[in-house]
Design a protein around this motif. Structure first.
Motif, PDB file in Angstrom:
ATOM      1  N   GLY A  82       0.780  -1.231   0.000  1.00 30.44           N
ATOM      2  CA  GLY A  82       0.000   0.000   0.000  1.00 30.44           C
ATOM      3  C   GLY A  82       0.809   1.277   0.000  1.00 30.44           C
ATOM      4  O   GLY A  82       0.237   2.360  -0.172  1.00 30.44           O
ATOM      5  N   ALA A  83       2.127   1.208   0.193  1.00 33.48           N
ATOM      6  CA  ALA A  83       2.959   2.415   0.251  1.00 33.48           C
ATOM      7  C   ALA A  83       3.848   2.490  -0.991  1.00 33.48           C
ATOM      8  O   ALA A  83       4.475   1.498  -1.386  1.00 33.48           O
ATOM      9  N   ARG A  84       3.900   3.670  -1.602  1.00 31.45           N
ATOM     10  CA  ARG A  84       4.717   3.838  -2.800  1.00 31.45           C
ATOM     11  C   ARG A  84       6.192   3.747  -2.436  1.00 31.45           C
ATOM     12  O   ARG A  84       6.640   4.353  -1.462  1.00 31.45           O
ATOM     13  N   ILE A  85       6.955   2.967  -3.202  1.00 40.55           N
ATOM     14  CA  ILE A  85       8.366   2.789  -2.878  1.00 40.55           C
ATOM     15  C   ILE A  85       9.202   3.802  -3.649  1.00 40.55           C
ATOM     16  O   ILE A  85       8.913   4.152  -4.798  1.00 40.55           O
ATOM     17  N   GLN A  86      10.259   4.277  -2.983  1.00 38.23           N
ATOM     18  CA  GLN A  86      11.194   5.224  -3.593  1.00 38.23           C
ATOM     19  C   GLN A  86      12.538   4.551  -3.863  1.00 38.23           C
ATOM     20  O   GLN A  86      13.121   4.723  -4.927  1.00 38.23           O
ATOM     21  N   ASP A  87      13.033   3.813  -2.880  1.00 41.14           N
ATOM     22  CA  ASP A  87      14.297   3.098  -3.021  1.00 41.14           C
ATOM     23  C   ASP A  87      14.024   1.600  -3.050  1.00 41.14           C
ATOM     24  O   ASP A  87      12.883   1.164  -2.937  1.00 41.14           O
ATOM     25  N   LYS A  88      15.085   0.838  -3.177  1.00 39.65           N
ATOM     26  CA  LYS A  88      14.910  -0.621  -3.176  1.00 39.65           C
ATOM     27  C   LYS A  88      14.363  -1.075  -1.828  1.00 39.65           C
ATOM     28  O   LYS A  88      14.667  -0.497  -0.785  1.00 39.65           O
ATOM     29  N   GLN A  89      13.533  -2.124  -1.849  1.00 40.37           N
ATOM     30  CA  GLN A  89      12.906  -2.651  -0.640  1.00 40.37           C
ATOM     31  C   GLN A  89      13.110  -4.160  -0.586  1.00 40.37           C
ATOM     32  O   GLN A  89      12.949  -4.857  -1.595  1.00 40.37           O
ATOM     33  N   VAL A  90      13.475  -4.672   0.593  1.00 47.24           N
ATOM     34  CA  VAL A  90      13.609  -6.116   0.784  1.00 47.24           C
ATOM     35  C   VAL A  90      12.219  -6.728   0.917  1.00 47.24           C
ATOM     36  O   VAL A  90      11.353  -6.190   1.616  1.00 47.24           O
ATOM     37  N   LEU A  91      12.007  -7.837   0.233  1.00 49.19           N
ATOM     38  CA  LEU A  91      10.701  -8.496   0.244  1.00 49.19           C
ATOM     39  C   LEU A  91      10.647  -9.576   1.327  1.00 49.19           C
ATOM     40  O   LEU A  91      11.616 -10.306   1.550  1.00 49.19           O
ATOM     41  N   ARG A  92       9.492  -9.673   1.975  1.00 49.02           N
ATOM     42  CA  ARG A  92       9.214 -10.711   2.961  1.00 49.02           C
ATOM     43  C   ARG A  92       8.030 -11.548   2.478  1.00 49.02           C
ATOM     44  O   ARG A  92       7.169 -11.033   1.761  1.00 49.02           O
ATOM     45  N   PRO A  93       7.965 -12.818   2.852  1.00 49.45           N
ATOM     46  CA  PRO A  93       6.822 -13.648   2.434  1.00 49.45           C
ATOM     47  C   PRO A  93       5.493 -12.987   2.801  1.00 49.45           C
ATOM     48  O   PRO A  93       5.309 -12.535   3.925  1.00 49.45           O
ATOM     49  N   GLY A  94       4.614 -12.915   1.822  1.00 50.08           N
ATOM     50  CA  GLY A  94       3.315 -12.286   2.037  1.00 50.08           C
ATOM     51  C   GLY A  94       3.254 -10.842   1.600  1.00 50.08           C
ATOM     52  O   GLY A  94       2.168 -10.258   1.562  1.00 50.08           O
ATOM     53  N   ASP A  95       4.409 -10.230   1.259  1.00 51.23           N
ATOM     54  CA  ASP A  95       4.388  -8.837   0.797  1.00 51.23           C
ATOM     55  C   ASP A  95       3.562  -8.715  -0.476  1.00 51.23           C
ATOM     56  O   ASP A  95       3.619  -9.581  -1.368  1.00 51.23           O
ATOM     57  N   LYS A  96       2.792  -7.630  -0.569  1.00 47.07           N
ATOM     58  CA  LYS A  96       1.900  -7.403  -1.705  1.00 47.07           C
ATOM     59  C   LYS A  96       2.403  -6.219  -2.518  1.00 47.07           C
ATOM     60  O   LYS A  96       2.592  -5.125  -1.980  1.00 47.07           O
ATOM     61  N   VAL A  97       2.607  -6.443  -3.789  1.00 48.16           N
ATOM     62  CA  VAL A  97       3.112  -5.418  -4.702  1.00 48.16           C
ATOM     63  C   VAL A  97       1.992  -5.044  -5.667  1.00 48.16           C
ATOM     64  O   VAL A  97       1.314  -5.918  -6.214  1.00 48.16           O
ATOM     65  N   THR A  98       1.789  -3.746  -5.852  1.00 45.24           N
ATOM     66  CA  THR A  98       0.782  -3.258  -6.794  1.00 45.24           C
ATOM     67  C   THR A  98       1.477  -2.426  -7.858  1.00 45.24           C
ATOM     68  O   THR A  98       2.228  -1.497  -7.538  1.00 45.24           O
ATOM     69  N   ALA A  99       1.202  -2.753  -9.119  1.00 42.90           N
ATOM     70  CA  ALA A  99       1.711  -1.986 -10.251  1.00 42.90           C
ATOM     71  C   ALA A  99       0.584  -1.855 -11.252  1.00 42.90           C
ATOM     72  O   ALA A  99       0.169  -2.843 -11.851  1.00 42.90           O
ATOM     73  N   SER A 100       0.041  -0.656 -11.378  1.00 41.63           N
ATOM     74  CA  SER A 100      -1.134  -0.411 -12.228  1.00 41.63           C
ATOM     75  C   SER A 100      -2.255  -1.345 -11.788  1.00 41.63           C
ATOM     76  O   SER A 100      -2.649  -1.353 -10.632  1.00 41.63           O
ATOM     77  N   HIS A 101      -2.755  -2.223 -12.700  1.00 43.53           N
ATOM     78  CA  HIS A 101      -3.865  -3.103 -12.358  1.00 43.53           C
ATOM     79  C   HIS A 101      -3.403  -4.471 -11.868  1.00 43.53           C
ATOM     80  O   HIS A 101      -4.234  -5.339 -11.582  1.00 43.53           O
ATOM     81  N   LEU A 102      -2.093  -4.689 -11.780  1.00 44.85           N
ATOM     82  CA  LEU A 102      -1.565  -5.991 -11.362  1.00 44.85           C
ATOM     83  C   LEU A 102      -1.343  -6.029  -9.855  1.00 44.85           C
ATOM     84  O   LEU A 102      -0.857  -5.065  -9.270  1.00 44.85           O
ATOM     85  N   GLN A 103      -1.686  -7.167  -9.250  1.00 45.35           N
ATOM     86  CA  GLN A 103      -1.407  -7.416  -7.842  1.00 45.35           C
ATOM     87  C   GLN A 103      -0.478  -8.625  -7.761  1.00 45.35           C
ATOM     88  O   GLN A 103      -0.777  -9.682  -8.307  1.00 45.35           O
ATOM     89  N   LEU A 104       0.681  -8.466  -7.107  1.00 51.83           N
ATOM     90  CA  LEU A 104       1.666  -9.531  -7.014  1.00 51.83           C
ATOM     91  C   LEU A 104       1.953  -9.824  -5.548  1.00 51.83           C
ATOM     92  O   LEU A 104       2.175  -8.897  -4.759  1.00 51.83           O
TER      93      LEU A 104
END
Length: 560
Positions: A82-104
């Motif tokens: 839900g928060a826009r990223i500015q720099d690189k972010q480490v991913l944890r299991p269950g993290d949700k990524v949104t890009a336009s209409h895609l949910q990852l």
């Protein structure tokens, strides 16, 4: 026998579970050092049909044992939980990524809900649960704990280290996992805490119990147990199913040598979300009252976590919908006139306000080389997104038809035939079409079931532009009548949708045609844009603290 659950964040490979706008999903393994995503087909994941993505939108990269996500300067941004990223972010299991209409979702590889056989056996009744011990969350909270001694005086294995179980549960349940993975974690934690061998977690969906996670198969659960757990919020323990006549008659209990079992509700403060059932076939081990108490409390903690995650998913869906509606509204605004035509001898002003983010009202101006000007106002039946889509269809088709010179009645008949062929599913459109000769002031017009426009003469006389035919999109072979009128210097024509005259004040009274005519008559000597602004303000004052219940559109034309 104590069992343990694996650490999915360490022991498994990783994948991306991609959810597309139409709801279908695709699992993409992260089996290379980097993976790019964007609109260009040159990306590892290319989606050229998604205009909200940049050509190179984001990348997933492996750094040591961790995966990171990096936005590649995309126009619309990349969002992590839900928060826009500015720099690189480490991913944890269950993290949700949104890009336009895609949910990852970043998750362990191959995580899927297993197919499991489960039957609710109706053969037992309340009185037949001879070996059942019952407690509830309310009793535990109030301090009414049961005597923890078993008939044999056997110690409770699960209560040797209850704090360890709670600490483990607290740590696991605070990780940002997707809801479906969370179900399996909860079941594994429950099985581990009390030393069970197998179990199943079910949630209530649409009045039915649905399997969400399992370990083992071939479960046969007493319908009486189910009903007491769900309906009475009771936690039940059957110490020795082999000694209970009702359970001994179940073939699955016999064939699988189920010795002891428990069923507890997934209970929040207000409702039961489902139940956890676990059992054990160990010949010298029974579940104890302490086990039941521990499992009841853990199920309560888990239920609260499930409820919070569900609320989070609903909120995320609401935000995505709001974002998509705002994008749709911006697209729709592009279909309305961006600039008012500058026509010698005529002042023009237009206004549109949807009652929701998008709406079904439409107005437009079309200029012709001979100096003529077409002014149209339309109103699609309905509100919201369906009406907005139909409105944009109407605009596109009218613009094409209007390129070929024709009188208003001919244009209306052609437009009606096209809309009938489009099969509007019992939706219709009211439409007013006028052709103005600015220098002479002559107006030719045709009305397809729309509100009759208001004409206020320079001397204050009021007329209504009536006549035409039925609404568009219903009957294919309709003839429309054409009318004409002439504007003199200082005369004002006001075109509007029914959202204007049907606007309610806090008492429920409609603004009405007479109030509209009286107000325009009062301000008739002002320029067209000032008349429009004064009318908008008057409508806002009329509505007061309430909200408009329909889209509102106004067009003012004043002869110079």
């Amino acid at each position: 026998m104590q069992t343990s659950i694996s650490e999915p964040s360490l022991s498994k490979g990783k994948e991306l579970l991609i959810t597309f706008p139409d709801g279908h999903t695709r699992a993409v393994p992260l089996d290379q050092s980097a993976l790019t995503l964007g609109r260009s087909t040159e990306n590892d994941l290319g989606y050229p049909e998604d205009s909200g993505l940049s050509r190179r939108h984001l990348t997933f990269e492996k750094e040591g044992e961790e995966w990171i996500i990096r936005d590649l300067g995309s126009k619309n941004g990349t969002f992590l939980n839900g928060a826009r990223i500015q720099d690189k972010q480490v991913l944890r299991p269950g993290d949700k990524v949104t890009a336009s209409h895609l949910q990852l979702v970043f998750q362990p590889t191959g995580f899927r809900v297993p197919e499991v056989s489960i039957v609710f056996d109706p053969s037992t009744t309340e009185g037949e649960l001879n070996q059942a011990v019952s407690t509830s969350l309310d009793k535990l909270i109030s301090g009414e704990t049961l005597n923890a001694k078993t008939p044999t005086g056997q110690p409770s294995l699960s209560w040797k280290a209850p704090m360890t179980a709670f600490l483990r549960a607290g740590r696991e349940l605070t990780l940002g996992r997707p809801l479906q993975e969370l179900f399996q974690v909860i079941l594994d934690l429950s099985i581990e805490a009390v030393g069970a061998e197998r179990g199943v977690l079910l949630t209530v969906e649409g009045g039915q119990l649905q399997v969400r996670a399992s370990r083992g198969d071939g479960f046969r659960i007493s319908s009486t147990v189910r009903d007491r757990v769900i309906g009475e919020k009771a936690s039940l323990l059957i110490r020795d199913a082999q000694a209970d006549e009702a359970f001994r008659s179940m073939q699955s209990i016999v064939s699988q040598n189920v010795r002891t079992l428990m069923a507890v509700p997934l209970q929040t403060d207000t409702q039961v979300l489902g139940l956890i059932y676990i059992d054990l076939a160990h010949p010298f081990r029974e579940f104890t009252i302490d086990d039941l108490n521990l499992l009841t409390v853990m199920a309560n903690v888990a239920a609260i976590r499930i409820e919070r995650e569900r609320f989070a998913e609903i909120e995320n869906a609401r935000r995505r919908l709001a974002n998509e509606l705002e994008q749709a509204a911006e697209i729709q605004r592009q279909f309305l006139p961006r600039e008012i035509p500058q026509i010698p001898g005529l002042e023009l002003a237009g206004y549109n306000l949807p009652c929701r983010t998008v709406g079904g009202d439409y107005y437009d101006f079309v200029s012709y080389p001979n100096g003529q000007l077409a002014i149209v106002v339309g109103d699609v039946c309905g509100k919201g997104m369906p009406a907005a889509l139909l409105m944009m269809t109407l605009q596109a088709r009218f613009q094409v038809l209007a390129e070929q010179p024709a009188n208003p009645a001919q244009l209306m008949e052609r437009l009606n035939r096209i809309l009938v062929l489009a099969s509007l599913n019992n939706r219709f459109i009211s439409f007013f079409l006028s052709m103005i000769h600015p220098l002479s002031g002559e107006i030719q017009f045709c009305n397809a079931g729309h509100n009759s426009p208001l004409l206020v003469r320079q001397d204050g006389k009021i007329e209504w532009l009536e006549g035409g035919g039925p609404v568009l999109g219903i009957l294919p072979d309709i003839s429309y009548a054409e009318e004409s009128v002439k504007l003199e210097k200082g005369d004002i024509a006001v075109l509007y949708s029914d959202g204007v005259t049907e606007a309610n004040n806090p008492s429920g009274e409609e603004f009405g045609e007479k109030r509209l005519a009286d107000f325009v008559q009062m301000v008739r000597h002002q320029p067209a844009d000032q008349i429009l602004q004064a009318l908008i303000q008057n409508l806002q004052n009329w509505i007061g603290e309430g909200t408009a219940h329909d889209d509102m559109t106004l067009v003012v034309a004043r002869k110079m």
